[in-house]
Design a protein around this motif. Structure first.
Motif, PDB file in Angstrom:
ATOM      1  N   GLY A  46       8.757  14.840  62.812  1.00 29.79           N
ATOM      2  CA  GLY A  46       8.114  13.403  62.422  1.00 29.79           C
ATOM      3  C   GLY A  46       8.851  12.356  63.472  1.00 29.79           C
ATOM      4  N   TYR A  47       8.426  11.007  63.384  1.00 30.28           N
ATOM      5  CA  TYR A  47       8.926  10.439  64.310  1.00 30.28           C
ATOM      6  C   TYR A  47       9.356   8.858  63.589  1.00 30.28           C
ATOM      7  CZ  TYR A  47       5.725  13.114  67.048  1.00 30.28           C
ATOM      8  OH  TYR A  47       5.352  14.214  67.708  1.00 30.28           O
ATOM      9  N   ALA A  48      10.445   8.338  64.060  1.00 30.81           N
ATOM     10  CA  ALA A  48      10.787   6.781  63.620  1.00 30.81           C
ATOM     11  C   ALA A  48      10.814   5.905  64.574  1.00 30.81           C
ATOM     12  CB  ALA A  48      12.321   6.953  63.110  1.00 30.81           C
ATOM     13  N   VAL A  49      10.058   4.968  64.395  1.00 26.45           N
ATOM     14  CA  VAL A  49       9.955   3.950  65.496  1.00 26.45           C
ATOM     15  C   VAL A  49      10.489   2.656  64.730  1.00 26.45           C
ATOM     16  CG1 VAL A  49       8.227   2.532  66.696  1.00 26.45           C
ATOM     17  CG2 VAL A  49       7.803   5.110  66.233  1.00 26.45           C
ATOM     18  N   LYS A  50      11.302   2.260  65.668  1.00 22.82           N
ATOM     19  CA  LYS A  50      11.968   0.677  65.183  1.00 22.82           C
ATOM     20  C   LYS A  50      10.990  -0.238  65.720  1.00 22.82           C
ATOM     21  CE  LYS A  50      16.340  -1.547  65.226  1.00 22.82           C
ATOM     22  NZ  LYS A  50      17.697  -1.607  65.766  1.00 22.82           N
ATOM     23  N   LEU A  51      11.049  -1.089  64.764  1.00 26.17           N
ATOM     24  CA  LEU A  51       9.997  -2.364  65.051  1.00 26.17           C
ATOM     25  C   LEU A  51      10.900  -3.195  65.840  1.00 26.17           C
ATOM     26  CD1 LEU A  51       8.568  -2.801  61.319  1.00 26.17           C
ATOM     27  CD2 LEU A  51       7.610  -1.732  63.514  1.00 26.17           C
ATOM     28  N   GLU A  52      10.120  -4.057  67.042  1.00 26.95           N
ATOM     29  CA  GLU A  52      10.782  -4.846  67.818  1.00 26.95           C
ATOM     30  C   GLU A  52      11.315  -6.126  67.137  1.00 26.95           C
ATOM     31  OE1 GLU A  52       9.369  -7.368  71.692  1.00 26.95           O
ATOM     32  OE2 GLU A  52       8.212  -5.612  71.378  1.00 26.95           O
ATOM     33  N   ASN A  58       9.451   2.108  61.209  1.00 28.85           N
ATOM     34  CA  ASN A  58       8.263   2.814  60.568  1.00 28.85           C
ATOM     35  C   ASN A  58       8.349   4.310  60.778  1.00 28.85           C
ATOM     36  OD1 ASN A  58       6.963   0.633  59.683  1.00 28.85           O
ATOM     37  ND2 ASN A  58       5.959   0.076  61.472  1.00 28.85           N
ATOM     38  N   TYR A  59       7.674   5.092  59.969  1.00 34.35           N
ATOM     39  CA  TYR A  59       8.026   6.666  60.017  1.00 34.35           C
ATOM     40  C   TYR A  59       6.523   7.279  59.975  1.00 34.35           C
ATOM     41  CZ  TYR A  59      12.834   5.546  58.573  1.00 34.35           C
ATOM     42  OH  TYR A  59      13.860   5.033  58.632  1.00 34.35           O
ATOM     43  N   TYR A  60       6.439   8.192  60.763  1.00 32.08           N
ATOM     44  CA  TYR A  60       5.168   8.871  60.930  1.00 32.08           C
ATOM     45  C   TYR A  60       5.577  10.528  60.993  1.00 32.08           C
ATOM     46  CZ  TYR A  60       0.801  11.231  62.208  1.00 32.08           C
ATOM     47  OH  TYR A  60      -0.374  11.912  62.328  1.00 32.08           O
ATOM     48  N   CYS A  61       5.081  11.300  59.887  1.00 31.23           N
ATOM     49  CA  CYS A  61       5.196  12.753  59.595  1.00 31.23           C
ATOM     50  C   CYS A  61       4.030  13.201  59.451  1.00 31.23           C
ATOM     51  CB  CYS A  61       6.257  12.890  58.458  1.00 31.23           C
ATOM     52  SG  CYS A  61       7.803  12.132  58.613  1.00 31.23           S
ATOM     53  N   PRO A  62       3.493  13.793  60.530  1.00 33.36           N
ATOM     54  CA  PRO A  62       2.058  14.747  60.269  1.00 33.36           C
ATOM     55  C   PRO A  62       2.089  15.770  59.723  1.00 33.36           C
ATOM     56  CG  PRO A  62       2.630  14.488  62.645  1.00 33.36           C
ATOM     57  CD  PRO A  62       3.709  13.818  61.951  1.00 33.36           C
ATOM     58  N   ASP A  63       1.162  15.946  58.771  1.00 33.44           N
ATOM     59  CA  ASP A  63       1.258  17.235  57.539  1.00 33.44           C
ATOM     60  C   ASP A  63       1.602  18.511  58.333  1.00 33.44           C
ATOM     61  OD1 ASP A  63      -1.272  17.156  58.909  1.00 33.44           O
ATOM     62  OD2 ASP A  63      -2.461  17.453  56.720  1.00 33.44           O
ATOM     63  N   ARG A  64       0.835  18.706  59.688  1.00 35.84           N
ATOM     64  CA  ARG A  64       1.141  19.892  60.316  1.00 35.84           C
ATOM     65  C   ARG A  64       2.495  20.234  60.744  1.00 35.84           C
ATOM     66  NH1 ARG A  64      -2.840  23.495  63.470  1.00 35.84           N
ATOM     67  NH2 ARG A  64      -1.593  25.090  64.290  1.00 35.84           N
ATOM     68  N   LYS A  65       3.210  19.148  61.154  1.00 31.01           N
ATOM     69  CA  LYS A  65       4.462  19.256  61.608  1.00 31.01           C
ATOM     70  C   LYS A  65       5.421  19.509  60.735  1.00 31.01           C
ATOM     71  CE  LYS A  65       6.277  17.293  65.491  1.00 31.01           C
ATOM     72  NZ  LYS A  65       6.321  17.682  66.487  1.00 31.01           N
ATOM     73  N   VAL A  66       5.080  18.904  59.326  1.00 32.78           N
ATOM     74  CA  VAL A  66       6.110  18.926  58.401  1.00 32.78           C
ATOM     75  C   VAL A  66       5.980  20.382  57.788  1.00 32.78           C
ATOM     76  CG1 VAL A  66       6.485  18.239  55.867  1.00 32.78           C
ATOM     77  CG2 VAL A  66       5.939  16.556  57.611  1.00 32.78           C
ATOM     78  N   TRP A  67       4.674  20.952  57.824  1.00 35.78           N
ATOM     79  CA  TRP A  67       4.678  22.387  57.325  1.00 35.78           C
ATOM     80  C   TRP A  67       5.306  23.369  58.151  1.00 35.78           C
ATOM     81  CZ3 TRP A  67       1.623  26.244  59.709  1.00 35.78           C
ATOM     82  CH2 TRP A  67       1.264  27.438  58.904  1.00 35.78           C
ATOM     83  N   GLU A  68       4.882  23.182  59.510  1.00 33.97           N
ATOM     84  CA  GLU A  68       5.680  24.187  60.461  1.00 33.97           C
ATOM     85  C   GLU A  68       7.359  24.186  60.424  1.00 33.97           C
ATOM     86  OE1 GLU A  68       4.305  22.530  64.212  1.00 33.97           O
ATOM     87  OE2 GLU A  68       2.316  23.590  64.086  1.00 33.97           O
ATOM     88  N   GLU A  69       7.879  22.668  59.968  1.00 29.15           N
ATOM     89  CA  GLU A  69       9.148  22.818  60.129  1.00 29.15           C
ATOM     90  C   GLU A  69       9.779  23.256  58.695  1.00 29.15           C
ATOM     91  OE1 GLU A  69      11.342  22.426  62.642  1.00 29.15           O
ATOM     92  OE2 GLU A  69       9.397  22.775  63.833  1.00 29.15           O
TER      93      GLU A  69
END
Length: 87
Positions: A46-52, A58-69
């Motif tokens: 997933g990704y962690a994006v710091k707000l300006e 904010n966090y984005y963890c797509p289901d496919r990447k979570v499953w793969e890892e």
């Protein structure tokens, strides 16, 4: 030599953003542990994006990447079914 093929049935990925708390529960860790790992690039699911101009992420963890890892997958709930159960 015999030509052997193996087939794997993949889960129905939708790109659903898996919440950090859900991932933490699934792998038996604290949500802060997951957030720290995402913020520091330790986890690749997933990704962690710091707000300006903020200390928040904010966090984005797509289901496919979570499953793969992690091997964890839960399908997205059908919104029509969810509305019916709330009615």
């Amino acid at each position: 030599m015999e030509n052997i093929r193996y087939y794997v049935e993949l889960p129905p990925f939708t790109g659903r953003n898996v919440p950090v708390g859900e991932i933490a529960k699934a792998i038996g860790k604290d949500a802060q542990y997951i957030r720290y790992g995402l913020q520091n690039g330790i986890f690749s699911f997933g990704y962690a994006v710091k707000l300006e101009n903020s200390s928040e992420y904010n966090y984005y963890c797509p289901d496919r990447k979570v499953w793969e890892e992690t091997g964890y997958f839960r399908p997205e709930e059908d919104k029509k079914d969810k509305v019916k159960t709330l009615a």
